[in-house]
Structures are given as structure tokens and as C-alpha cells.
Design a protein around this motif. Structure first.
Motif, PDB file in Angstrom:
ATOM      1  N   ARG A  87       0.838  -1.202   0.000  1.00  0.00           N
ATOM      2  CA  ARG A  87       0.000   0.000   0.000  1.00  0.00           C
ATOM      3  C   ARG A  87       0.876   1.257   0.000  1.00  0.00           C
ATOM      4  NH1 ARG A  87      -5.208   1.111   1.159  1.00  0.00           N
ATOM      5  NH2 ARG A  87      -5.677   3.114   2.126  1.00  0.00           N
ATOM      6  N   GLU A  88       1.921   1.231   0.814  1.00  0.00           N
ATOM      7  CA  GLU A  88       2.832   2.373   0.874  1.00  0.00           C
ATOM      8  C   GLU A  88       3.495   2.607  -0.475  1.00  0.00           C
ATOM      9  OE1 GLU A  88       6.918   3.293   3.289  1.00  0.00           O
ATOM     10  OE2 GLU A  88       5.146   2.880   4.499  1.00  0.00           O
ATOM     11  N   ALA A  89       3.932   1.541  -1.120  1.00  0.00           N
ATOM     12  CA  ALA A  89       4.572   1.680  -2.430  1.00  0.00           C
ATOM     13  C   ALA A  89       3.590   2.223  -3.459  1.00  0.00           C
ATOM     14  CB  ALA A  89       5.123   0.326  -2.888  1.00  0.00           C
ATOM     15  N   ARG A  90       2.326   1.809  -3.359  1.00  0.00           N
ATOM     16  CA  ARG A  90       1.342   2.278  -4.334  1.00  0.00           C
ATOM     17  C   ARG A  90       1.133   3.787  -4.234  1.00  0.00           C
ATOM     18  NH1 ARG A  90      -5.161   0.953  -4.799  1.00  0.00           N
ATOM     19  NH2 ARG A  90      -5.492   2.309  -6.603  1.00  0.00           N
ATOM     20  N   ARG A  93       4.115   5.713  -5.660  1.00  0.00           N
ATOM     21  CA  ARG A  93       4.110   5.721  -7.126  1.00  0.00           C
ATOM     22  C   ARG A  93       3.065   6.708  -7.660  1.00  0.00           C
ATOM     23  NH1 ARG A  93       5.262  -0.649  -8.758  1.00  0.00           N
ATOM     24  NH2 ARG A  93       7.495  -0.316  -9.179  1.00  0.00           N
ATOM     25  N   GLY A  94       1.919   6.782  -6.990  1.00  0.00           N
ATOM     26  CA  GLY A  94       0.898   7.713  -7.422  1.00  0.00           C
ATOM     27  C   GLY A  94       1.307   9.169  -7.230  1.00  0.00           C
ATOM     28  N   LEU A  95       2.107   9.427  -6.208  1.00  0.00           N
ATOM     29  CA  LEU A  95       2.509  10.798  -5.894  1.00  0.00           C
ATOM     30  C   LEU A  95       3.782  11.237  -6.615  1.00  0.00           C
ATOM     31  CD1 LEU A  95       1.779  10.876  -2.062  1.00  0.00           C
ATOM     32  CD2 LEU A  95       0.640  12.237  -3.819  1.00  0.00           C
ATOM     33  N   TRP A 162      -6.259  12.755  -6.480  1.00  0.00           N
ATOM     34  CA  TRP A 162      -5.932  11.361  -6.204  1.00  0.00           C
ATOM     35  C   TRP A 162      -6.461  10.412  -7.279  1.00  0.00           C
ATOM     36  CZ3 TRP A 162     -10.453   8.664  -5.182  1.00  0.00           C
ATOM     37  CH2 TRP A 162     -11.549   9.403  -4.704  1.00  0.00           C
ATOM     38  N   ARG A 163      -7.501  10.788  -7.958  1.00  0.00           N
ATOM     39  CA  ARG A 163      -7.981   9.946  -9.059  1.00  0.00           C
ATOM     40  C   ARG A 163      -6.994   9.984 -10.222  1.00  0.00           C
ATOM     41  NH1 ARG A 163     -12.510  12.553  -6.985  1.00  0.00           N
ATOM     42  NH2 ARG A 163     -14.171  11.164  -6.193  1.00  0.00           N
ATOM     43  N   ALA A 164      -6.500  11.196 -10.553  1.00  0.00           N
ATOM     44  CA  ALA A 164      -5.520  11.322 -11.633  1.00  0.00           C
ATOM     45  C   ALA A 164      -4.214  10.623 -11.271  1.00  0.00           C
ATOM     46  CB  ALA A 164      -5.256  12.796 -11.938  1.00  0.00           C
ATOM     47  N   ALA A 165      -3.945  10.482  -9.972  1.00  0.00           N
ATOM     48  CA  ALA A 165      -2.734   9.812  -9.511  1.00  0.00           C
ATOM     49  C   ALA A 165      -2.882   8.295  -9.507  1.00  0.00           C
ATOM     50  CB  ALA A 165      -2.372  10.300  -8.109  1.00  0.00           C
ATOM     51  N   GLY A 166      -4.005   7.774  -9.995  1.00  0.00           N
ATOM     52  CA  GLY A 166      -4.201   6.324 -10.055  1.00  0.00           C
ATOM     53  C   GLY A 166      -4.564   5.707  -8.723  1.00  0.00           C
ATOM     54  N   LEU A 167      -5.129   6.507  -7.814  1.00  0.00           N
ATOM     55  CA  LEU A 167      -5.437   6.012  -6.472  1.00  0.00           C
ATOM     56  C   LEU A 167      -6.930   5.788  -6.258  1.00  0.00           C
ATOM     57  CD1 LEU A 167      -2.887   8.150  -4.429  1.00  0.00           C
ATOM     58  CD2 LEU A 167      -2.708   5.736  -5.074  1.00  0.00           C
ATOM     59  N   GLU A 168      -7.658   5.609  -7.341  1.00  0.00           N
ATOM     60  CA  GLU A 168      -9.064   5.212  -7.236  1.00  0.00           C
ATOM     61  C   GLU A 168      -9.126   3.862  -6.522  1.00  0.00           C
ATOM     62  OE1 GLU A 168     -12.795   6.335  -7.622  1.00  0.00           O
ATOM     63  OE2 GLU A 168     -11.588   7.209  -9.239  1.00  0.00           O
ATOM     64  N   GLY A 169      -9.945   3.773  -5.481  1.00  0.00           N
ATOM     65  CA  GLY A 169     -10.034   2.531  -4.722  1.00  0.00           C
ATOM     66  C   GLY A 169      -8.997   2.396  -3.637  1.00  0.00           C
ATOM     67  N   MET A 246       0.452   4.669   6.664  1.00  0.00           N
ATOM     68  CA  MET A 246      -0.885   4.960   7.177  1.00  0.00           C
ATOM     69  C   MET A 246      -1.726   5.761   6.189  1.00  0.00           C
ATOM     70  SD  MET A 246      -0.939   3.449   9.978  1.00  0.00           S
ATOM     71  CE  MET A 246      -2.538   4.079  10.442  1.00  0.00           C
ATOM     72  N   SER A 247      -1.231   5.987   4.989  1.00  0.00           N
ATOM     73  CA  SER A 247      -1.912   6.870   4.052  1.00  0.00           C
ATOM     74  C   SER A 247      -3.198   6.251   3.523  1.00  0.00           C
ATOM     75  CB  SER A 247      -0.979   7.217   2.892  1.00  0.00           C
ATOM     76  OG  SER A 247      -0.567   6.048   2.209  1.00  0.00           O
ATOM     77  N   THR A 248      -4.112   7.137   3.122  1.00  0.00           N
ATOM     78  CA  THR A 248      -5.384   6.705   2.562  1.00  0.00           C
ATOM     79  C   THR A 248      -6.031   7.907   1.874  1.00  0.00           C
ATOM     80  OG1 THR A 248      -7.466   5.554   3.047  1.00  0.00           O
ATOM     81  CG2 THR A 248      -6.717   7.175   4.668  1.00  0.00           C
ATOM     82  N   ILE A 249      -7.281   7.777   1.495  1.00  0.00           N
ATOM     83  CA  ILE A 249      -8.074   8.893   1.005  1.00  0.00           C
ATOM     84  C   ILE A 249      -9.056   9.258   2.111  1.00  0.00           C
ATOM     85  CG2 ILE A 249      -9.581   9.739  -0.826  1.00  0.00           C
ATOM     86  CD1 ILE A 249      -6.788   8.845  -1.778  1.00  0.00           C
ATOM     87  N   GLY A 250      -9.052  10.521   2.523  1.00  0.00           N
ATOM     88  CA  GLY A 250      -9.918  10.874   3.638  1.00  0.00           C
ATOM     89  C   GLY A 250      -9.888  12.356   3.959  1.00  0.00           C
ATOM     90  N   ASP A 251     -10.075  12.658   5.218  1.00  0.00           N
ATOM     91  CA  ASP A 251     -10.222  14.023   5.707  1.00  0.00           C
ATOM     92  C   ASP A 251      -8.852  14.672   5.879  1.00  0.00           C
ATOM     93  OD1 ASP A 251     -10.616  16.331   7.214  1.00  0.00           O
ATOM     94  OD2 ASP A 251     -12.246  15.453   8.384  1.00  0.00           O
ATOM     95  N   PRO A 252      -8.526  15.706   5.091  1.00  0.00           N
ATOM     96  CA  PRO A 252      -7.201  16.325   5.211  1.00  0.00           C
ATOM     97  C   PRO A 252      -6.959  16.976   6.565  1.00  0.00           C
ATOM     98  CG  PRO A 252      -8.642  17.666   3.837  1.00  0.00           C
ATOM     99  CD  PRO A 252      -9.360  16.369   4.074  1.00  0.00           C
ATOM    100  N   LEU A 253      -8.023  17.401   7.245  1.00  0.00           N
ATOM    101  CA  LEU A 253      -7.849  18.050   8.537  1.00  0.00           C
ATOM    102  C   LEU A 253      -7.331  17.072   9.598  1.00  0.00           C
ATOM    103  CD1 LEU A 253     -10.978  20.384   8.629  1.00  0.00           C
ATOM    104  CD2 LEU A 253      -8.653  20.895   7.857  1.00  0.00           C
TER     105      LEU A 253
END
Length: 359
Positions: A87-90, A93-95, A162-169, A246-253
Motif C-alpha cells: 500500500r505504501e509503495a502504491r 508511485r501515485g505521488l 488522487w484519481r488522476a494519480a491512479g489512487l481510485e479505490g 498509514m496513508s489513505t483517502i480521507g479528511d485532510p484536517l
């Protein structure tokens, strides 16, 4: 900084696993075959461990004319959904090219190579700062610049599509805070070695006082001064953001609240062993309020209830610390630092309870 590898961390083949049965962290012969196929150097490597070694294992390899870094999870038992190197590697790569991250060079999903999935990334030169600034950056002006760089780099991460970075899902954009609470309640049930009522009461307070989240972004999950590299030469600049497990898609705050929880300012009371970066008490470092204001200005988002986000950050730290304490007390780690977490978990739980009361 690199340090020497423990004798039972590395073996030549799986046939050499130590008599006590503790699985090694590196198995050299199959690993070198993997590196050969990936075109990462030639011959026998020079290997040194990087970082504090309390969680994921990170190694600097010098092989032929190249240097690179290998990241793998710690020895088992590993809590559910933690220490996920794939997950961390993914996300790295997206960033790539979108935020300040090291470039991933190779990923291995095959656990038969060293006993766990791992990835290899480029070696980025720089300083990890916790106790003191490098001499060339040790002025009030450069300290202030470092703090603002920390905020600006976080704003860049939160600004990535994040969608353009290939992180959909990669994460679910809605319901992040609710999932955090469910996940860490589950982790607490898995990690706990004793009953600590304060942990349960803080969890209930968080559920009762849940704030509304802004639109979802990439979330680092452990964003703090000790998880970035400062470029070697002035002016101060964040060269790379590290430790994305620990990264994910979520609340930036949640990232901003976590950062503020671990950031100490000059007039804060001492917090002992929980003070991970005491350097920020020195002249030149801005206050938390100033850094929140810069984030709001640069990102266009407003911080809502920072007390809730700070309480969440403390509560999550408690759950992780109890998991590390469980590893140490069960004999899966002989790290004295982790063994000292027993009393620390209770102290942090009391601090978190105080925050819920506005103390």
C-alpha cells in the motif's frame, strides 16, 4: 542515521533461521536474486539499518555504484491492516512528480523472497530532524522557514488529484472519520493487553462529537517533522516526505490535527518521552495557531474543531503504542523502547481524556 544490523536480523538463506525461531528480516540470497532481476546493482551489498527500528524495518543498500533503500514490515505478529508495504509503495508511485516523495524502484509481493512483501526506493539525501537542527539550518529564520515548508508540503499533498494519480479505490472518499473510529476500536481490541477505561471513554466521545469533513484528499496519516527529510543545504526545504504506511483517502484536517498534536511550541509544558521533536521549542519556530493559519491560507480550507482532531490523533497513538507494547511484552521484540510503552499508554489515555474535557 544508519546503524549496525542485529545478528539475527539477516541470514543467507531460510535454512539459517535462528534456533529461537525468530524470523529474520533479510534473507540475502533470494533477495540478491530479486535485486539482480530488477537491475539494482551488482555483487555483495553493504547494508545498514536506518531510523529507530521501532516499527517497519528500513535498510540502506550500497551495491555496486548505486544506493537505495529497502522497506519491509516488522516481525509478526502484525496488527490487521498495519505495516502494509504494498500500500505504501502504491501511494508513493501515485505521488511521484506530484508531491515530494522518493521514487519507487521495485516492489516485491512474493513473501518467499524475504518472508514478507517489501519495496525498494531511491535514496534521498537529507536530514531527519528531531532533537536539533543541522548547523547550517540552525537559525531562527531557517527554523521558521522549515515550519512553513512543512505546512506547504502538506498542502501540496492535499492538493493532488488522487484519481488522476491512479489512487481510485485506495481509500473511500466518504465516511473517513467514521471508518477511523471503527478501525481503531477494532485495533484496540486486537492490541490491548489490559482494560483501560479511558481509551473506551475517549472513543465514545469521538463518536458523539464527530465533525463534518471537507472534500476528501490523500491523507498521509503520520505527518510530522520526524517523517520528512530536509535538504542538505540552505535555504531550508522539505526534500521528501517519508513513512506513508498509514496513508489513505480521507479528511485532510486529520493530518493537520495530528501534526499540531505532535508539534510542541516554546510555552508548552513538558511531555517527556512523548515529545518526539523538542527542537520546535527553539526561537523562530511558529506557534500552532500560526501554522494552522498558513494551512488555511494556502489550502483554502478552514480548520473546524481542532480539539476533536487532536484527540483523535492522541487516541490513535494510544492504540498503536499498546500494539507495540504487546509485541515487546510477548517476546516478539526485545526493543526496550517498546517495553516502556506500558505506562506510557495510560499517561496518553489520561491526556486524551483531559482534551475531551477541554483541559
Amino acid at each position: 542515521m544508519p546503524f549496525e544490523i542485529a545478528a539475527d536480523d539477516i541470514v543467507r538463506t531460510f535454512d539459517e533461521v535462528p534456533a529461537d525461531g525468530r524470523p529474520p528480516l533479510l534473507v540475502l540470497d533470494p533477495l540478491l536474486s530479486f535485486l539482480d532481476e530488477a537491475g539494482l546493482g551488482e555483487g555483495e551489498p553493504s547494508i545498514s539499518a536506518i531510523g529507530d527500528g521501532h516499527s517497519n524495518a528500513t535498510y540502506l543498500f550500497e551495491r555496486g555504484d548505486i544506493r537505495f533503500v529497502l522497506r519491509r514490515p516488522p516481525r509478526p505478529p502484525i496488527p490487521p491492516s498495519a505495516n502494509d508495504m504494498l500500500r505504501e509503495a502504491r501511494v508513493l508511485r501515485g505521488l511521484e512528480g506530484r508531491a515530494r516523495v522518493p521514487r519507487v524502484l521495485a516492489v516485491c509481493e512474493d513473501e518467499s523472497v524475504i518472508g514478507a512483501p517489501f519495496y525498494v526506493m531511491e535514496m534521498v539525501e537529507g536530514h531527519v530532524v528531531t532533537m536539533a537542527m543541522p548547523e547550517e539550518l540552525d537559525t531562527p529564520e531557517e527554523r521558521q522557514r522549515t515550519a512553513y515548508e512543512l505546512i506547504d508540503a502538506l498542502v501540496e499533498v492535499h492538493g493532488v488529484d488522487w484519481r488522476a494519480a491512479g489512487l481510485e479505490g485506495f481509500g473511500k472518499p466518504d465516511g473517513y472519520l467514521e471508518r477511523q473510529l471503527r478501525r481503531f476500536l477494532g485495533l484496540w481490541d486486537h492490541n490491548k493487553t489490559r482494560e483501560i477505561p479511558a481509551v473506551e471513554s475517549v472513543g465514545e466521545w469521538l463518536k458523539t462529537n464527530l465533525p463534518a469533513s471537507p472534500p476528501a484528499t490523500i491523507v498521509h496519516g503520520d505527518y510530522r517533522l520526524g517523517n520528512v527529510l530536509l535538504a542538505p543545504e540552505p535555504p531550508s526545504r522539505i526534500a521528501a516526505i517519508l513513512d506513508w504506511e498509514m496513508s489513505t483517502i480521507g479528511d485532510p484536517l486529520a493530518d493537520l490535527g495530528y501534526f499540531c498534536t505532535l508539534y510542541v511550541q516554546q510555552d508548552d509544558p513538558p511531555v517527556g518521552k512523548f515529545e518526539l521533536s523538542p527542537v520546535t521549542r527553539q526561537d523562530g519556530w511558529p506557534t500552532r495557531a500560526e501554522l494552522v493559519a498558513r494551512y488555511e491560507e494556502k489550502s483554502g480550507r478552514s480548520m473546524t474543531d481542532i480539539r476533536w482532531y487532536q484527540t483523535l490523533a492522541l487516541w490513535k497513538s494510544i492504540v498503536f503504542m499498546e500494539g507495540n507494547y504487546k509485541r515487546a511484552s510477548s517476546g516478539m521484540s526485545d526493543d526496550p523502547y517498546l517495553k516502556a510503552f506500558g505506562d506510557g499508554v495510560i499517561e496518553l489515555a489520561q491526556r486524551a481524556e483531559g482534551l475531551t474535557r477541554g483541559e
